[in-house]
Design an enzyme around this catalytic site. Structure first.
Site, PDB file in Angstrom:
ATOM      1  CG  ASN A   1      -6.964   8.855  14.380  1.00  0.00           C
ATOM      2  OD1 ASN A   1      -6.680   9.773  13.630  1.00  0.00           O
ATOM      3  ND2 ASN A   1      -6.125   7.863  14.636  1.00  0.00           N
TER       4      ASN A   1
ATOM      5  CB  SER B   1      -6.668   9.441   6.297  1.00  0.00           C
ATOM      6  OG  SER B   1      -7.208   8.879   7.485  1.00  0.00           O
TER       7      SER B   1
ATOM      8  CD  GLU C   1      -8.706   3.887   7.897  1.00  0.00           C
ATOM      9  OE1 GLU C   1      -7.849   3.016   8.158  1.00  0.00           O
ATOM     10  OE2 GLU C   1      -8.490   5.109   7.986  1.00  0.00           O
TER      11      GLU C   1
ATOM     12  N   GLY D   1       0.835  -1.196   0.000  1.00  0.00           N
ATOM     13  CA  GLY D   1       0.000   0.000   0.000  1.00  0.00           C
ATOM     14  C   GLY D   1       0.866   1.240   0.000  1.00  0.00           C
ATOM     15  CB  THR D   2       3.129   2.614  -2.489  1.00  0.00           C
ATOM     16  OG1 THR D   2       3.729   1.320  -2.328  1.00  0.00           O
ATOM     17  CG2 THR D   2       4.239   3.651  -2.503  1.00  0.00           C
ATOM     18  N   GLY D   3       0.590   4.489  -0.465  1.00  0.00           N
ATOM     19  CA  GLY D   3      -0.088   5.775  -0.448  1.00  0.00           C
ATOM     20  C   GLY D   3       0.748   6.785   0.303  1.00  0.00           C
TER      21      GLY D   3
ATOM     22  CE  LYS E   1      -1.917   7.576  15.126  1.00  0.00           C
ATOM     23  NZ  LYS E   1      -2.823   7.598  14.001  1.00  0.00           N
TER      24      LYS E   1
END
Length: 325
Positions: free
Chosen positions: A202, A268, A280, A13-15, A198
């Site tokens: 978020n 995101s 998500e 996953g190369t985001g 976290k």
């Protein structure tokens, strides 16, 4: 802790997240391999580009890029930068890209993401959680904008490491990878507590940015939205405490102050919503709500935010495409 000679690192996953950490590791001399899908052609032709407020303009060219996991060499470490919404589909890809005894690090937001992926992976693989504290987004194919931060903290979740010492050594080796690339990183004594911590940021900012079409600066500038953020933060803190996890005294106030100091940022989930991609919601909302309910703790504002986001996501997922298909 010293590293074994040139561990082979795979980026699944190369985001924005996978691209940032993969590029930094590759520029530090590590053997990094990138699995891509839609952006393969752009990255293969032009490389990866990073426009960073901290590091300046950086590039990686050529990139060891692959369109298919079949072409990719097996890797000692796998950094999963794809969203948690795709973990079920990614499990066989991870298994195929992993060398024997590989370490798989989930660079994902939310709660219980490791719990859901673990049954889908071979028992021989080590599974770690990676918590990224970074403001970054992808502006174009193969182009990442890094606004601030970059710390990544690691915790061991499960795998063949049978005792605490072995688990600590694996986490320390992962931390050493990132620190060798010039990035802040540390070991997490309690992965689940850290994930709850976290979530305090978020849960409000991800959902409200999408629901209200607003960046962090706008959300913080309005007294009403700021008060709502603080109230949602406190709900998440209360849920974490009910589930047996310690929280820093006055943690919501500390996060509000830290957000005031951040550059203007769109989380995101905002980008996923604008692009009408899956949100998500399971990892960031449903899993914490379920854990809190089991502990006898109600989160009314968080639940209302989750239900509103579900409505928006379902509406665009059910919308016919322009061709009527």
């Amino acid at each position: 802790m010293s590293l074994s000679p040139r561990p082979r690192i795979g980026i699944i996953g190369t985001g924005a997240i996978g691209g940032f950490y993969g590029l930094m590791l590759a520029r530090a001399g590590f053997d990094v391999h990138f699995l891509l899908r839609g952006e393969f052609t752009a990255v293969a032709e032009r490389g990866l580009l990073l426009n960073s407020a901290e590091y300046g303009a950086l590039s990686l060219q050529p990139v060891q890029a692959y369109r298919s996991v079949v072409e990719m060499p097996r890797c000692d470490w796998l950094l999963v930068g794809a969203k948690a919404t795709s973990n079920e589909a990614l499990a066989p890809i991870i298994s195929q890209a992993a060398a024997e005894g590989a370490k798989v690090v989930l660079l994902q937001n939310g709660l219980a993401v490791e719990d859901e992926l673990r049954p889908l992976l071979p028992d021989s693989l080590h599974l770690l959680g990676g918590l990224c504290f970074i403001c970054a987004y992808r502006s174009d194919p193969g182009v990442i904008v890094h606004q601030a931060l970059g710390r990544v903290n690691l915790g061991y979740h499960s795998g063949p490491a049978s005792d605490a010492s072995a688990r600590q050594q694996i986490v320390a080796a992962g931390v050493a990878l990132f620190t060798a690339a010039g990035l802040d990183s540390s070991a997490l004594p309690d992965l689940q507590q850290a994930r709850w911590q976290k979530l305090v940021w978020n849960v409000p900012y991800n959902g409200l940015s999408a629901l209200l079409n607003a960046d962090t600066r706008a959300l913080m500038a309005c007294a009403d939205s700021r008060a709502l953020i603080a109230a949602i933060m406190q709900e998440v803190v209360d849920a974490a405490l009910a589930c047996g996890h310690e929280m820093v005294q006055g943690y919501p106030a500390k996060l509000l102050a830290a957000t005031d100091r951040m550059p203007d940022y769109l989380p995101s989930m905002y980008h996923d919503f604008v692009q009408q991609r899956p949100l998500e919601l399971q990892a960031i909302y449903a899993a914490p709500l379920a854990a809190a309910e089991q502990a006898g703790c109600e989160l009314p504002r968080t639940r209302a935010l989750y239900q509103s986001l579900r409505f928006l996501e379902q509406r665009y997922q059910q919308r016919p495409s322009p061709t009527g298909c």
